[in-house]
Design a protein around this motif. Structure first.
Motif, PDB file in Angstrom:
ATOM      1  N   UNK A   1      -2.660   4.412  -0.325  1.00 21.10           N
ATOM      2  CA  UNK A   1      -2.069   4.322   1.011  1.00 21.10           C
ATOM      3  C   UNK A   1      -3.086   4.400   2.121  1.00 21.10           C
ATOM      4  N   UNK A   2      -3.981   5.402   2.055  1.00 18.10           N
ATOM      5  CA  UNK A   2      -4.961   5.574   3.127  1.00 18.10           C
ATOM      6  C   UNK A   2      -5.948   4.411   3.157  1.00 18.10           C
ATOM      7  N   UNK A   3      -6.277   3.884   1.952  1.00 24.86           N
ATOM      8  CA  UNK A   3      -7.179   2.738   1.885  1.00 24.86           C
ATOM      9  C   UNK A   3      -6.555   1.533   2.583  1.00 24.86           C
TER      10      UNK A   3
ATOM     11  N   UNK B   1       0.588   6.534  -3.494  1.00 20.45           N
ATOM     12  CA  UNK B   1      -0.083   7.453  -2.580  1.00 20.45           C
ATOM     13  C   UNK B   1      -1.598   7.378  -2.716  1.00 20.45           C
TER      14      UNK B   1
ATOM     15  N   UNK C   1       0.827  -1.212   0.000  1.00 16.63           N
ATOM     16  CA  UNK C   1       0.000   0.000   0.000  1.00 16.63           C
ATOM     17  C   UNK C   1       0.858   1.257   0.000  1.00 16.63           C
ATOM     18  N   UNK C   2       2.072   1.159   0.560  1.00 13.28           N
ATOM     19  CA  UNK C   2       2.913   2.366   0.639  1.00 13.28           C
ATOM     20  C   UNK C   2       3.567   2.697  -0.688  1.00 13.28           C
TER      21      UNK C   2
END
Lengths: 101, 160
Positions: A56-58, A53, A49-50
């Protein structure tokens, strides 16, 4: 550090957890090995996920829900183990076959 | 030389070593209580790795909920149970072989992802995503936690 190294660490953790899950018969030890696999999965998920961008929050939101659900899962399995220990005086998972309806 | 003087590399090496050694001890230690303790060490090492990846809030959440609640719950429950030596199935060679093959396949599959992590989790973004897009998952998680609580109390209180 590149994400690849995090993924290698998570692969090693996953392999150790699978080894423990295959070779043990004690229910608590199998739970602990499954928790090692869970930690490896979280690390893989956040590493991937990183990379972007946009996601990432998901990834963070899903991991938070997964961690809180794992707390519920641990509670259920440990209470099953305690119940099994009370009834059978053992923690061997092969004894669980006798619980079949 | 510059690789070793980089503090992020040093922290990564220390925490990943801590995680892997803790995982080995979880599987191999004779006492289950110590295994559960090493699970908390694995949680701490993993939380440091999460923070290095750019997710400090997830790291704090993992430390407080996972290490602080779940692993401590396992630790205290296991301390109540009497340890009985159980027979291990004689498939160690097969397990080692399958695990080695699994690791090689995983590393092969995951090797294309070799970029630097380029993300830092924003608290505002995370919470707004949780209450707008994932509100149903949040409610289901809360209900699952409540059900687990009720189930655990019921199982623990039932007289055998």
């Amino acid at each position: 550090m590149e994400v690849f190294w995090y993924l290698i660490v998570s692969s090693i953790l996953f392999a150790i957890g699978v080894y423990g899950l295959i070779t043990k018969r004690n229910i608590i030890r199998m739970l602990l090995s499954a928790e090692v696999i869970f930690n490896a999965a979280l690390l893989t998920f956040l590493s991937l996920a990183s990379l972007d961008a946009a996601y990432g929050a998901m990834g963070g939101a899903i991991v938070i829900i997964a961690i809180s659900l794992s707390a519920a899962e641990v509670g259920v399995i440990v209470s099953i183990a305690i119940m099994m220990f009370r009834m059978r005086k053992t923690l061997d998972v092969y004894e669980l076959r006798k619980f079949k309806g | 030389m510059s690789l070793w003087s980089n503090p992020i590399t040093m922290i990564f090496l220390l925490s990943s070593t801590l995680s892997i050694i803790a995982a080995i001890f979880i599987v191999y230690h004779k006492s289950i209580v110590y295994s559960a303790f090493f699970l908390s060490m694995l949680g701490v090492g993993n939380a440091i790795l999460f923070a290095l990846l750019g997710f400090p809030i997830i790291s704090l959440f993992h430390l407080s909920v996972y290490v602080g609640a779940a692993v401590t719950f396992i630790l205290f429950s296991v301390a109540m149970l009497k340890e009985a030596p159980s027979v291990e199935p004689p498939i160690k060679a097969l397990a080692v072989l399958s695990v080695i093959i699994l690791t090689i396949i995983l590393i092969k599959v995951l090797s294309p992802f070799s970029a630097e992590p380029s993300f830092f989790l924003n608290y505002r973004e995370l919470t707004s995503l949780l209450v707008t897009k994932y509100w149903f998952a949040l409610i289901v998680a809360a209900m699952a936690l409540m059900t687990a609580l009720i189930g655990a109390i019921t199982i623990a209180r039932r007289e055998v």
